[in-house]
Write a protein that holds these residues in place. Structure first.
Motif, PDB file in Angstrom:
ATOM      1  N   LYS A 271      -3.313 -24.506  23.542  1.00  0.00           N
ATOM      2  CA  LYS A 271      -2.963 -24.894  22.161  1.00  0.00           C
ATOM      3  C   LYS A 271      -2.184 -23.798  21.441  1.00  0.00           C
ATOM      4  O   LYS A 271      -1.399 -24.088  20.525  1.00  0.00           O
ATOM      5  CB  LYS A 271      -4.221 -25.260  21.374  1.00  0.00           C
ATOM      6  CG  LYS A 271      -5.221 -24.131  21.207  1.00  0.00           C
ATOM      7  CD  LYS A 271      -6.491 -24.644  20.535  1.00  0.00           C
ATOM      8  CE  LYS A 271      -7.557 -23.557  20.416  1.00  0.00           C
ATOM      9  NZ  LYS A 271      -8.820 -24.099  19.864  1.00  0.00           N
ATOM     10  N   HIS A 272      -2.378 -22.544  21.854  1.00  0.00           N
ATOM     11  CA  HIS A 272      -1.642 -21.443  21.223  1.00  0.00           C
ATOM     12  C   HIS A 272      -0.149 -21.499  21.538  1.00  0.00           C
ATOM     13  O   HIS A 272       0.670 -20.894  20.842  1.00  0.00           O
ATOM     14  CB  HIS A 272      -2.206 -20.090  21.669  1.00  0.00           C
ATOM     15  CG  HIS A 272      -3.630 -19.883  21.263  1.00  0.00           C
ATOM     16  ND1 HIS A 272      -4.542 -19.185  22.028  1.00  0.00           N
ATOM     17  CD2 HIS A 272      -4.309 -20.303  20.159  1.00  0.00           C
ATOM     18  CE1 HIS A 272      -5.715 -19.183  21.429  1.00  0.00           C
ATOM     19  NE2 HIS A 272      -5.598 -19.856  20.283  1.00  0.00           N
TER      20      HIS A 272
ATOM     21  N   LYS B  98       1.564 -24.275  21.558  1.00  0.00           N
ATOM     22  CA  LYS B  98       2.104 -25.441  20.865  1.00  0.00           C
ATOM     23  C   LYS B  98       2.920 -26.334  21.816  1.00  0.00           C
ATOM     24  O   LYS B  98       4.132 -26.537  21.631  1.00  0.00           O
ATOM     25  CB  LYS B  98       2.960 -25.013  19.672  1.00  0.00           C
ATOM     26  CG  LYS B  98       2.159 -24.238  18.635  1.00  0.00           C
ATOM     27  CD  LYS B  98       2.993 -23.816  17.457  1.00  0.00           C
ATOM     28  CE  LYS B  98       2.141 -23.041  16.439  1.00  0.00           C
ATOM     29  NZ  LYS B  98       2.931 -22.534  15.304  1.00  0.00           N
TER      30      LYS B  98
ATOM     31  N   ALA C 237      -1.523 -30.932  24.606  1.00  0.00           N
ATOM     32  CA  ALA C 237      -1.843 -30.654  23.207  1.00  0.00           C
ATOM     33  C   ALA C 237      -3.197 -31.202  22.785  1.00  0.00           C
ATOM     34  O   ALA C 237      -3.762 -30.768  21.776  1.00  0.00           O
ATOM     35  CB  ALA C 237      -0.748 -31.229  22.307  1.00  0.00           C
TER      36      ALA C 237
END
Length: 282
Positions: free
Chosen positions: A140-141, A143, A150
């Motif tokens: 998730k970091h 993006k 996601a």
């Protein structure tokens, strides 16, 4: 000094762009996928463990002979964690960087899990992923644009897999059946590429696997067959077979980073001595 080639090659054609299966027996691979699924109950029969037990027995016999005391009749138990050298690379083995790769940032003190040995198809070279370089980031970091990355896999950790572009993931199947659409590396562990992300997410949504059963790798490592052979002969890599517990037993960053030392120590002898040497910055 023999020069190692990094990045080694554009290995994209080695990556399964379809379903990632071993289904080459038929044009669409479906038949062999079905067969693999039906034979799933053999997942625990890891012939590598049998070979490792033979290696331990051989070493015990050599020690007994050296002590000139004859055989004690006691065989050292294999244990959950084991590693021993092998002479030829095989699918599911590890390449352990030697001190000759100290100073070569991409590969120094790495452990590469070979996902394919490159001997099945003449057009394909060996490829794998570095399994001891956590990036200390979650998906998730980054993006990601991919919906499944996601959402379903957002909290999965990322690892550096190698200098070549195509990214990979490993999935622990454990006691479960071999999964159609994924290629087995060792019993209980499969791999997939970008093209099989949807199938992977479907397994999680069905409750067959959990997100923590997956490890994602940014990039991969690949060679031409004769190139890897040359690098091994030039002492850039030790080739070893090791227990599945070492390869996929822990996903913690700390355990991952210490894997290079741990495998060398389990291999014993001069390999163990290397694990204690300070890094040589060339």
């Amino acid at each position: 000094m023999h020069n190692i080639a990094i990045p080694i090659r554009n290995g994209d054609r080695s990556i399964p762009e379809g379903d990632g299966s071993k289904g080459g027996d038929t044009p669409d691979g479906k038949k062999s996928d079905d067969n693999a699924f039906q034979k799933s109950h053999h997942v625990n029969l890891d012939w590598r463990e049998f070979r490792a037990k033979m290696v331990v027995q051989e070493q015990t016999a050599e020690v007994d002979a050296a002590n000139q005391g004859g055989s004690t009749g006691d065989s050292k138990p294999l244990g959950l964690k084991w590693a021993h050298p092998i002479s030829v690379p095989e699918t599911g083995c590890v390449l352990v960087a030697t001190e000759k790769l100290d100073g070569v940032r991409t590969f120094e003190r790495t452990v590469v899990l070979l996902l394919r040995s490159g001997t099945r198809h003449p057009q394909e070279g060996p490829f794998g992923v570095v399994i001891n370089r956590p990036l200390n980031k979650k998906i998730k970091h980054m993006k990601p644009n991919n919906t499944e990355l996601a959402t379903t896999f957002a909290d999965c950790s990322l690892h550096f897999g190698g200098p070549l572009d195509a990214s990979m993931f490993l999935l622990k199947t454990g006691e479960k059946a071999k999964l159609p659409g994924f290629e087995e590396v060792i019993p209980g562990l499969c791999f997939g590429a970008k093209s099989s992300l949807d199938e992977a997410a479907a397994l999680v949504k069905k409750g067959l696997l959990k997100p923590q059963d997956f490890r994602f790798f940014v990039g991969h490592a690949g060679w031409q067959l004769d190139q890897l052979r040359d690098e091994i002969e030039s002492d850039y890599w030790y080739v070893a077979s090791c227990s599945s517990n070492l390869i996929c037993g822990s996903s913690s960053e700390l355990a991952s980073e210490s894997l290079w030392e741990e495998i060398l120590q389990l291999m014993g002898g001069h390999y163990s001595e290397l694990s204690r040497k300070p890094k040589q910055d060339l």
